[in-house]
Design a protein around this motif. Structure first.
Motif, PDB file in Angstrom:
ATOM      1  N   CYS A  47       0.809  -1.221   0.000  1.00 20.79           N
ATOM      2  CA  CYS A  47       0.000   0.000   0.000  1.00 20.79           C
ATOM      3  C   CYS A  47       0.844   1.273   0.000  1.00 20.79           C
ATOM      4  O   CYS A  47       0.295   2.364  -0.203  1.00 20.79           O
ATOM      5  CB  CYS A  47      -0.901   0.033   1.237  1.00 20.79           C
ATOM      6  SG  CYS A  47      -1.935  -1.428   1.435  1.00 20.79           S
ATOM      7  N   VAL A  48       2.161   1.161   0.294  1.00 24.58           N
ATOM      8  CA  VAL A  48       3.004   2.351   0.405  1.00 24.58           C
ATOM      9  C   VAL A  48       4.337   2.110  -0.302  1.00 24.58           C
ATOM     10  O   VAL A  48       4.681   0.980  -0.646  1.00 24.58           O
ATOM     11  CB  VAL A  48       3.273   2.717   1.893  1.00 24.58           C
ATOM     12  CG1 VAL A  48       1.980   3.043   2.613  1.00 24.58           C
ATOM     13  CG2 VAL A  48       4.022   1.597   2.606  1.00 24.58           C
ATOM     14  N   ARG A  49       5.103   3.186  -0.488  1.00 27.04           N
ATOM     15  CA  ARG A  49       6.423   3.089  -1.125  1.00 27.04           C
ATOM     16  C   ARG A  49       7.548   3.013  -0.098  1.00 27.04           C
ATOM     17  O   ARG A  49       8.657   2.589  -0.415  1.00 27.04           O
ATOM     18  CB  ARG A  49       6.672   4.306  -2.009  1.00 27.04           C
ATOM     19  CG  ARG A  49       5.801   4.403  -3.256  1.00 27.04           C
ATOM     20  CD  ARG A  49       6.235   5.567  -4.142  1.00 27.04           C
ATOM     21  NE  ARG A  49       7.541   5.341  -4.751  1.00 27.04           N
ATOM     22  CZ  ARG A  49       8.679   5.868  -4.325  1.00 27.04           C
ATOM     23  NH1 ARG A  49       8.690   6.676  -3.265  1.00 27.04           N
ATOM     24  NH2 ARG A  49       9.816   5.624  -4.945  1.00 27.04           N
ATOM     25  N   THR A  57       6.271   1.006  -6.432  1.00 28.16           N
ATOM     26  CA  THR A  57       4.910   1.500  -6.629  1.00 28.16           C
ATOM     27  C   THR A  57       3.913   0.534  -5.988  1.00 28.16           C
ATOM     28  O   THR A  57       3.954  -0.670  -6.252  1.00 28.16           O
ATOM     29  CB  THR A  57       4.591   1.620  -8.127  1.00 28.16           C
ATOM     30  OG1 THR A  57       5.551   2.477  -8.742  1.00 28.16           O
ATOM     31  CG2 THR A  57       3.184   2.171  -8.329  1.00 28.16           C
ATOM     32  N   PRO A  58       3.031   1.018  -5.127  1.00 26.01           N
ATOM     33  CA  PRO A  58       2.056   0.123  -4.487  1.00 26.01           C
ATOM     34  C   PRO A  58       1.185  -0.585  -5.522  1.00 26.01           C
ATOM     35  O   PRO A  58       0.724   0.023  -6.495  1.00 26.01           O
ATOM     36  CB  PRO A  58       1.215   1.072  -3.620  1.00 26.01           C
ATOM     37  CG  PRO A  58       2.110   2.243  -3.362  1.00 26.01           C
ATOM     38  CD  PRO A  58       2.933   2.400  -4.605  1.00 26.01           C
ATOM     39  N   THR A  59       0.967  -1.865  -5.317  1.00 23.43           N
ATOM     40  CA  THR A  59       0.091  -2.636  -6.203  1.00 23.43           C
ATOM     41  C   THR A  59      -1.287  -2.837  -5.594  1.00 23.43           C
ATOM     42  O   THR A  59      -2.205  -3.279  -6.284  1.00 23.43           O
ATOM     43  CB  THR A  59       0.699  -4.026  -6.468  1.00 23.43           C
ATOM     44  OG1 THR A  59       0.740  -4.763  -5.235  1.00 23.43           O
ATOM     45  CG2 THR A  59       2.100  -3.896  -7.053  1.00 23.43           C
ATOM     46  N   TRP A  60      -1.428  -2.579  -4.286  1.00 22.23           N
ATOM     47  CA  TRP A  60      -2.684  -2.762  -3.558  1.00 22.23           C
ATOM     48  C   TRP A  60      -3.191  -4.198  -3.685  1.00 22.23           C
ATOM     49  O   TRP A  60      -4.397  -4.445  -3.645  1.00 22.23           O
ATOM     50  CB  TRP A  60      -3.755  -1.771  -4.048  1.00 22.23           C
ATOM     51  CG  TRP A  60      -3.398  -0.358  -3.738  1.00 22.23           C
ATOM     52  CD1 TRP A  60      -2.731   0.511  -4.534  1.00 22.23           C
ATOM     53  CD2 TRP A  60      -3.662   0.359  -2.517  1.00 22.23           C
ATOM     54  NE1 TRP A  60      -2.563   1.725  -3.900  1.00 22.23           N
ATOM     55  CE2 TRP A  60      -3.133   1.661  -2.671  1.00 22.23           C
ATOM     56  CE3 TRP A  60      -4.318   0.033  -1.323  1.00 22.23           C
ATOM     57  CZ2 TRP A  60      -3.217   2.621  -1.658  1.00 22.23           C
ATOM     58  CZ3 TRP A  60      -4.413   0.993  -0.331  1.00 22.23           C
ATOM     59  CH2 TRP A  60      -3.870   2.258  -0.489  1.00 22.23           C
ATOM     60  N   GLU A  61      -2.257  -5.144  -3.815  1.00 24.43           N
ATOM     61  CA  GLU A  61      -2.683  -6.532  -3.948  1.00 24.43           C
ATOM     62  C   GLU A  61      -3.378  -7.015  -2.679  1.00 24.43           C
ATOM     63  O   GLU A  61      -4.246  -7.892  -2.717  1.00 24.43           O
ATOM     64  CB  GLU A  61      -1.493  -7.431  -4.270  1.00 24.43           C
ATOM     65  CG  GLU A  61      -0.397  -7.443  -3.208  1.00 24.43           C
ATOM     66  CD  GLU A  61       0.739  -8.370  -3.605  1.00 24.43           C
ATOM     67  OE1 GLU A  61       0.489  -9.573  -3.691  1.00 24.43           O
ATOM     68  OE2 GLU A  61       1.852  -7.878  -3.838  1.00 24.43           O
TER      69      GLU A  61
END
Length: 841
Positions: free
Chosen positions: A656-658, A742-746
């Motif tokens: 969710c974050v870098r 880069t966050p993927t929000w997986e």
């Protein structure tokens, strides 16, 4: 079969108008005629509280129920990001009630009252209305700029023109993916039914419709001309009849009003003119700074403040009512619908009299004393709020002749003018038809510049040992001390209240879990095996912050899970670089945002560009999203720029974050315990009766748990490994700097999938990762635990807690997290887990 004449019969018979649709339609609507060049007939709602006095509980209940349907449609997560917009004047109160039902959503209504110095955020036309121009005047310009769903509320959805005009205007300024249109009745013709879908395709957004009933009005040829002729004919007759009735009423009411005045216990008159019976003024005690409604925006926190103040205000009104009053009307004022409605609903609970609610209006409607007609009587009086469109007539319908023993007129202070008290004004008109008139004035809210309204000094941070067991230089708490307030509630009661929407999780505290000797031993074992791993992650994330964010960052941890991590990052910077970094802890509450006063304090004492927000770990990323939105709103409202809403975390298993130390989902021992590993500080509290407009959010210091405190032990155990892991941490940071982070929000996608697979349908009840699963077991009422097949010692404490609470642990292949905690979506007191065991602490 009801022996009640439908209040649309008179119009239907004379104009050939036909109302067809759902069975409930005739209960919800009547028909009347009005002076209007565009539409002769008027659909008169029986449950809106505008033209027809109605029980305030019925009025509020219809709006709240629509809001609950919107919440169900959107899902809890999207509902938490929604903004509700209501239409002036008729639907301002309805929109408020829908916002309450959605789940304490921020609310704004359009207005026809321009306010000097308040910028317009939009505007549109309502083609069929008597007064067409609508303005949007939010105090916070960012209110409409979010990406969440926009919910638009009107009393009826007739042609769709008003809604399309609104969406078209707002979508050009603040594009978003989803809109929901809400109305009591959907009255579109067959020709209009497809326009909404076509428009949604045109703008590339989803547009849903939620209504209480569906129908249409069939209009014969020439209905407009015939209706106008009927209005002209009957207005002449009614004018003569009203003059004669007024003379009779004046002669009979004088004695009654004199007797009532003697019985009225509130004695401050609103008008002392000789010969005028006057109105008794009731001082409500309206909370200072609380908006009177949604004209400039109404936030969830302001709703909570209103809830807390209503009982005392209703008690003052009840005390002022005349002895023996059996039937009471609370009469609101044009756009001021919600405050009078909530006051009437509260009054309904505390007096034996029958309470009804309605409001005055700008709309001219023909009155006819016929059971088959919706508007039986009307009062006509001069506008009394210095309207922008100049002087004119205003109206109150179905008040005269309704047998009210008392009328409580509720207006805002902008409308408490000489015209209100004039011989032909509203109060005088009411006095002719009821023995007792009370006047309650709500302060008209006008947004003020922060520099003139907000106190310039905020308190200094709390520090140990007076507040927390951390050393005073380790962290300053931008909180207020609520240690002397009882805030704890049993876990079952909190879960029931939270899931039912009756309370927010931040309004109370769970009872602090006291670990058994076996669990304390497990914590110490976990700390011993993971301290070096944590130390390396602390070093890596701190090096990233120093390299990318600021060479002299101000660490601001999100209390309380982020606080131990913030202290450790500060210690790393001191150990490795000789830096003495400022570190503060602030409150952020899901659904309510970050503490704005804490941000103001930080902006006054540090460069916002140096502030780095710190948390322990990410789950599905809800707090990450919350912080981003809260910072955007704060900067827009305050004119302060420079805050970076990206969080730096120790572990980012949700991607969710870098800025993170690792993306592995592993045991961070500080997640195993509550306050005893977090400086003996509770979770943060946000409750209107405890946290004022200019206060920091609150928290408790559990001094009595000092014997079990391991907060400093945890920090020392991790920091002891800093020399050993320094090279590895710096190498890891260097590798991360060269990596696409880069966050993927997986994690979010996984949570949505799990929610569907286990038929929970609410992502807020799915808590991914070791840290969040531990919180579920310590603070909530868990249903089951999903564990990744083959997970090792990282889950020893989870398995122990689950065993102690009778919660099953289910091993799952290909789980992206080490474990996931599930809260049952249909929790009720005495619920059982999947194994049949009671899920109690």
């Amino acid at each position: 079969m009801k022996n009640v004449v439908w209040t649309g019969t008179w119009v239907a018979e004379r104009l050939g108008v036909e109302l067809v649709g759902d069975e409930r339609l005739s209960d919800l609507l009547g028909l009347a005629l009005r002076r209007n060049p565009r539409r002769a007939h008027l659909l008169v709602s029986n449950v809106l509280g505008k033209h027809v006095p109605q029980s305030p509980s019925v009025v509020y209940g219809h709006g709240f129920a629509l809001g609950r349907r919107v919440r169900e449609l959107l899902g809890a997560e999207d509902a938490g990001a929604a903004v509700v917009l209501g239409y002036a004047e008729t639907a301002t109160g309805l929109g408020h009630c829908v916002a309450d039902g959605v789940g304490l959503a921020p609310y704004l209504h359009s207005t026809r009252r321009p306010i000097p110095g308040v910028d317009t955020a939009g505007g549109f036309e309502e083609s069929h209305s008597h007064a067409t121009s609508h303005l949007l005047l939010p105090e916070n310009p960012a209110l409409l700029a979010g990406a969440g769903p926009l919910v638009l509320v009107d009393d009826e959805f007739s042609t769709g023109n008003t809604v399309l005009n609104t969406i078209r205007d707002l979508h050009a300024r603040y594009p978003r993916d989803r809109y929901v249109v809400v109305a009591l009745v959907d009255m579109r013709s067959a020709a209009d039914l497809g326009r909404l879908a076509e428009f949604a395709t045109e703008i590339g957004a989803r547009v849903d419709l939620v209504t209480a009933a569906r129908g249409t009005v069939n209009l014969p040829e020439g209905v407009l001309e015939k209706g106008q002729a009927l209005v002209a004919e009957h207005e002449t007759t009614e004018a003569t009849r009203t003059t004669e009735a007024t003379r009779t009423t004046e002669n009979t009411r004088t004695t009654e009003n004199t007797k009532t005045a003697e019985n009225t216990r509130t004695t401050e008159p609103a008008d002392n003119r000789p010969g005028h019976p006057g109105a008794a003024r009731v001082e409500l005690g309206w909370p200072r700074g609380l908006p009177d409604g949604g004209r400039h925006g109404f936030t969830p926190g302001q709703r909570i403040r209103l809830d807390a103040a209503l009982p005392a205000m209703a008690a003052r009104v009840a005390e002022a009512l005349p002895e023996g009053a059996r039937r009471v009307l609370v009469l609101g004022f044009e756009e001021l619908m919600y405050a009078p409605l909530r006051l009437a609903r509260e009054l309904e609970q505390v007096v034996s009299a029958e309470v009804r609610y309605s409001t005055t209006t700008r709309s001219p409607v023909l009155a006819l004393d016929d059971p088959g007609y919706a508007i039986r009587t009307r009062l006509v009086f001069p506008a009394h709020d210095d309207p922008d469109d100049g002087p004119g007539e205003r109206y109150a319908y179905n008040v005269a002749g309704a047998g009210f023993d008392a009328v409580v007129a509720v207006v805002d202070s902008a409308a408490d003018t000489p015209a209100l008290h004039a011989p032909d004004g509203l109060l005088a008109q009411l006095a002719e038809h009821t023995p007792s008139v009370l006047l309650a004035v709500v302060p008209a809210y006008v947004p003020a510049r922060p520099s003139t309204e907000r106190p310039s000094m905020l308190p200094e941070p709390l520090r140990g040992p007076a507040f927390s067991s951390y050393a005073p230089d380790e962290v300053g708490w931008l909180l207020q001390d609520l240690s002397d307030v009882t805030l704890e509630a049993p876990t079952e009661e909190r879960e029931e209240a939270i899931q039912s929407g009756g309370a927010h999780y931040a309004e109370s505290l769970p009872v602090e879990y006291q670990p058994s000797p076996q669990y304390q031993e497990l914590f110490q074992t976990a700390l011993g095996t993971s301290a070096a791993r944590i130390a390396q992650a602390v070093g890596a994330v701190t090096e990233l912050v120093l390299a990318e964010r600021s060479p002299h960052p101000v660490l601001v941890s999100l209390a309380r899970a982020g606080t131990p991590v913030g202290v450790l990052m500060r210690r790393w910077a001191q150990h490795r670089h000789g830096l003495d970094l400022p570190h503060y802890a602030v409150s952020i509450v899901r659904g309510r945002g970050i503490d704005a006063n804490a941000l103001r304090w930080l902006a006054a004492h540090h460069d916002p560009a140096d502030v780095v927000f710190v948390d322990g770990w990410t789950g599905k990323g809800a707090i990450t999203r919350e912080l981003t939105e809260a910072i955007r709103e704060f900067e827009s409202a305050e004119g302060v720029t420079g805050f970076d809403s990206e969080i730096a975390v120790l572990a980012d298993p949700g991607s969710c974050v870098r800025t993170y130390g690792t993306r592995e989902d592993f045991l961070i021992p500080s997640a195993c315990l509550n306050s005893t590993v977090s400086g003996l500080i509770s979770r943060t509290v946000l409750r209107s009766d405890l946290v004022g407009e200019y206060d920091f959010h609150g928290a408790k210091f559990y001094r009595e748990l000092a014997g079990s405190d391991v907060s400093v032990d945890f920090l020392d155990a991790v920091a002891a490994h800093f020399p050993d892991v320094a090279d590895a941490a710096c190498a890891q940071a260097k590798e991360l700097l060269a990596t696409d982070r880069t966050p993927t929000w997986e994690g979010w996608a996984a949570v949505e999938r799990i929610s569907e697979e286990y038929e929970i349908h609410d992502v807020n009840l799915v808590k991914p990762g070791v840290g969040e699963t531990t919180r579920v077991l310590l603070r909530r009422v868990p249903w089951k635990i999903l564990a990744r097949a083959g997970a090792g010692t990282d889950l020893d404490h989870v398995r122990l807690l689950a065993q102690q609470r009778g919660v099953p642990v289910e091993e799952v292949d290909e789980l992206p997290y080490t474990c996931v905690g599930l809260i049952h979506p249909k929790y009720t007191r005495g619920a059982t887990g999947a194994d049949g065991k009671a899920v109690t602490v």
